[in-house]
Each structure stands twice: as structure tokens, then as C-alpha cells.
Design an enzyme around this catalytic site. Structure first.
Site, PDB file in Angstrom:
ATOM      1  N   ASP A 184       1.029  -1.255   0.034  1.00 25.90           N
ATOM      2  CA  ASP A 184      -0.010   0.054   0.275  1.00 25.90           C
ATOM      3  C   ASP A 184       0.688   1.410   0.086  1.00 25.90           C
ATOM      4  O   ASP A 184       1.582   1.411   0.810  1.00 25.90           O
ATOM      5  CB  ASP A 184      -0.973  -0.022   1.386  1.00 25.90           C
ATOM      6  CG  ASP A 184      -2.018   1.077   1.252  1.00 25.90           C
ATOM      7  OD1 ASP A 184      -2.126   1.655   0.164  1.00 25.90           O
ATOM      8  OD2 ASP A 184      -2.759   1.146   2.332  1.00 25.90           O
TER       9      ASP A 184
ATOM     10  N   ASP B 196      -2.784   2.605  -5.986  1.00 24.88           N
ATOM     11  CA  ASP B 196      -1.965   2.695  -4.873  1.00 24.88           C
ATOM     12  C   ASP B 196      -1.612   1.524  -3.983  1.00 24.88           C
ATOM     13  O   ASP B 196      -1.193   1.603  -3.121  1.00 24.88           O
ATOM     14  CB  ASP B 196      -2.108   3.779  -4.318  1.00 24.88           C
ATOM     15  CG  ASP B 196      -3.652   3.867  -3.636  1.00 24.88           C
ATOM     16  OD1 ASP B 196      -4.223   2.921  -3.888  1.00 24.88           O
ATOM     17  OD2 ASP B 196      -3.506   4.891  -2.465  1.00 24.88           O
ATOM     18  N   GLU B 197      -2.330   0.330  -4.363  1.00 19.08           N
ATOM     19  CA  GLU B 197      -2.390  -0.985  -3.575  1.00 19.08           C
ATOM     20  C   GLU B 197      -2.480  -2.142  -4.510  1.00 19.08           C
ATOM     21  O   GLU B 197      -3.174  -2.113  -5.538  1.00 19.08           O
ATOM     22  CB  GLU B 197      -3.315  -0.784  -2.453  1.00 19.08           C
ATOM     23  CG  GLU B 197      -4.661  -0.738  -2.772  1.00 19.08           C
ATOM     24  CD  GLU B 197      -5.721  -0.803  -1.635  1.00 19.08           C
ATOM     25  OE1 GLU B 197      -5.700  -1.907  -0.787  1.00 19.08           O
ATOM     26  OE2 GLU B 197      -6.361   0.044  -1.448  1.00 19.08           O
TER      27      GLU B 197
END
Length: 371
Positions: free
Chosen positions: A23, A121-122
Site C-alpha cells: 500500500d 496505490d495498492e
């Protein structure tokens, strides 16, 4: 019991996998600070400044300086401004963030092909059998973190465990720039010590219902019977009963399927009133949500299709820097498109609404016609 007879595989945790959840830390805001060092140590909010939008807009994310003022993603930009008038508001550039996300994805690909992006983003990585032939998932996580920082000058946090559910919770446990390992022998105790709102799926709307049942921690959840949880929370209660026991055997899914999801309707009696148009746009969005759940799709683009009585067809879209994660936001954006581009000089024979540009890639083109 409506969920059927449980199999052994559903009850026993599969502890054979090594799963990472990576993350990025305040991704969009961190990119902006990286690119503009003058922003360092200043509160940065990724959203249009509310003074430029008449108070409209939602925070996509913010850096940790801004979070000290209680600002968080999905908060209205107006409230963020009221909490911190000196914050720097940046509209953001989704395409630029996507390019950087792909650079990070290339690093992941050096370790495994089993990658399931959740958003820009993850992502989940199954590193059980990895390209580096590394035995230690922890050492691999450290190496990935170092490589991400070396190539992008951005930090990330990593959760490590034997399933996706625990790995995701673990990645948030020691933010920013942290690593948290939860081994099988420690999993149940780790989950019991968590506040109930740390269990993904328990949101602001459902949290009071858990509290009303005396469920404030994972331990409280663990002590409830399966029947109690199903009676009060349905499918979510069924899922949480097993998750708090460390059971979540869903594998990392790296398949790419749909690129867009939509719904359209052809009218036997053409629409001639604006109220009819708006009502049908709302119905179409509800139909998409009923089948696919807008909150799960994490789309950035919504497209409105309008076909007039002479078969002239127009399609217009809005691209949102933040993901479109609610019925309310979807309806608001679709209405904006109609007000900007639609007209009733002629009657309307067809309307369609399509969601696309997903953070999560597990979608292929599909159009659902309503007879």
C-alpha cells in the site's frame, strides 16, 4: 441457514500461501510533494480548491501533515478547507499517477506474476512461488520497499500473512513506511485485539449496529455465534465469522476481464420531459449498482449515452480524479453531464450509463440491455 452447509475448506484456513499487500503511503499527495519539494512539511490535499468549485468536490487523498487536522479521503473539500485553511489544494493528474503506478507494478512483476491490483496505490502479491526463489516473504517485502523507493522516491507499507484479508489489515498497522508480519500462529490473537472498525467491510453506517450488539473488538466478534452474525448482518456476518478466525481462502486473482460496465434502455414511448430523463438516469445507475456494486468497481469515468428520435446519438463523459464509489456521486456526475450536453429539442429514444477507467482491472466490456 441460507448460506448452506460448510465444507472443510471453508472452515480451515489455508496457511500454505505467502501474501503481501503493498500500500503506497498517501500516494497522490506523496507524488506531488516529491515533484515539488517546496510542499514538504505542508498539508497537501488532492482535490480542487472549494473556492473554485462553489464548495463542491471530494478529497481523493491527503498527506500525513493534512491528516493531523482530521482531513481524510472521501471528506468534502469544503470541510477539509474549514479544518485547515492553509492546506495546499491540488487538483491532481490521474493519468500521471497511473504512469507512476505502472512503474511500481513493473517492480512487482520482477518478483511474481500473481499480482492483483486493488487500486492505483495498492496491490496483493502472492509470493509463495516467486521469481527470485526467495524463501522469506519478509526479506522480499523489505527488498520491494527499498526498490520502490530507489526508483520512485516514494514510500510504501507492506502487510505480510497467509491470506489477503489479514495482509491488508497488516499493511495499515504500521503506516507510513512500515512492515507488519502476521504469522498463522499469531493470526487469531492479532485479529481479536483489533477494533471492530479495522475489519474491512465494517463501515460508518454499519458500525453502530455492531456496537449495539456489544461488538467493539475482534474478540467481541469472535465470541458471537454464526447464527447471531447472520441474523444481524446477513452475508457480511457470515464472512466476518470466518475472517476473525483467520479463514479467508480467496486466492490472489491476476486475471483481466472487464474494461467497462453499463446499462442502457430503449424506450417504446420516447422521453420528452427533463424529469423523465433524470428519473431514468437514476434508475439505470441503480440497476448497475444492484448487479455490480459501484463501490467495488472503483471507476474514474462515467459516460452518458443519449439517442434522439432521429437516431442521432451522443456520448459524453466525466473523468473524476477520485474514484466514483457511491450511488450519490454517480448520480451527481451523470446529472452534470445531462445538464451540460443534453437537450430536449427532440424526444429521446435511448439512454445509457457506463462506468469505466477502473482502478481495479478485473473488468471487460459488457453492456446490459433492458427490454
Amino acid at each position: 441457514m441460507q448460506y448452506g452447509i460448510l465444507s472443510f475448506d471453508e472452515v480451515e484456513p489455508d496457511i500454505s500461501r505467502k501474501i503481501l499487500h503493498v500500500d503506497m503511503d498517501a500516494f497522490y499527495a506523496s507524488v506531488e510533494v516529491r515533484d515539488n519539494p517546496k510542499l514538504k512539511n505542508k498539508p497537501v490535499v488532492i482535490a480542487k480548491h472549494p473556492k473554485l468549485t462553489g464548495g463542491r468536490g471530494i478529497v481523493s487523498t491527503c498527506n500525513y501533515e493534512a491528516r493531523k487536522y482530521g482531513i481524510h479521503s472521501a471528506m468534502s473539500a469544503q470541510e477539509a478547507y474549514m479544518r485547515c485553511p492553509k492546506a495546499v489544494f491540488i487538483q491532481g493528474d490521474l493519468n500521471y499517477y497511473r504512469e507512476i503506478s505502472m512503474q511500481i507494478r513493473e517492480i512487482f512483476n520482477e518478483y511474481t506474476d500473481l499480482i492483483e491490483p486493488v487500486s492505483l496505490d495498492e496491490a496483493y502479491l502472492d509470493v509463495t512461488n516467486n521469481k527470485k526463489n526467495m524463501k522469506s516473504a519478509t526479506i522480499m517485502a523489505m527488498e520491494i520497499k527499498e526498490e520502490v523507493y530507489r526508483r520512485t522516491r516514494l514510500t510504501c507499507s507492506v502487510g505480510i500473512s497467509y491470506n489477503k484479508f489479514i495482509a491488508k489489515i497488516a499493511s495499515d498497522y504500521n503506516k507510513p513506511n512500515g512492515i507488519t508480519l502476521v504469522e498463522p500462529k499469531d493470526a487469531v490473537q492479532f485479529l481479536k485485539e483489533l477494533s471492530i472498525d479495522k475489519f474491512h467491510g465494517v463501515g460508518k453506517k454499519s458500525l453502530p449496529n455492531f456496537h449495539d450488539m456489544g461488538i467493539f473488538t475482534g474478540k467481541d466478534l469472535y465470541e458471537k455465534s454464526l447464527d447471531e452474525l447472520i441474523d444481524n448482518f446477513g452475508k457480511m456476518g457470515y464472512s466476518l465469522y470466518f475472517k476473525v478466525r483467520g479463514v479467508h481462502n480467496t486466492p490472489v486473482n491476476n486475471k483481466r476481464e472487464r474494461k467497462s460496465i453499463g446499462r442502457e434502455r430503449t424506450f417504446s414511448v420516447f422521453l420528452e420531459l427533463e424529469s423523465q430523463v433524470v428519473d431514468n438516469i437514476v434508475k439505470l445507475i441503480h440497476q448497475v449498482d444492484n448487479r455490480h456494486h459501484i463501490s467495488d468497481m472503483r471507476a474514474h469515468t462515467i459516460t452518458l449515452k443519449i439517442r434522439y428520435d432521429n437516431f442521432e446519438t451522443i456520448t459524453r463523459q466525466i473523468q473524476s480524479i477520485e474514484t466514483i464509489e457511491s450511488l450519490e456521486k454517480s448520480i451527481e456526475l451523470a446529472k452534470e453531464i445531462w445538464k451540460e450536453h443534453g437537450h430536449l429539442d427532440r424526444t429521446i429514444r435511448l439512454l445509457g450509463v457506463t462506468f469505466s477507467n477502473f482502478d481495479h482491472p478485473l473488468y471487460t466490456s459488457i453492456k446490459l440491455d433492458l427490454d
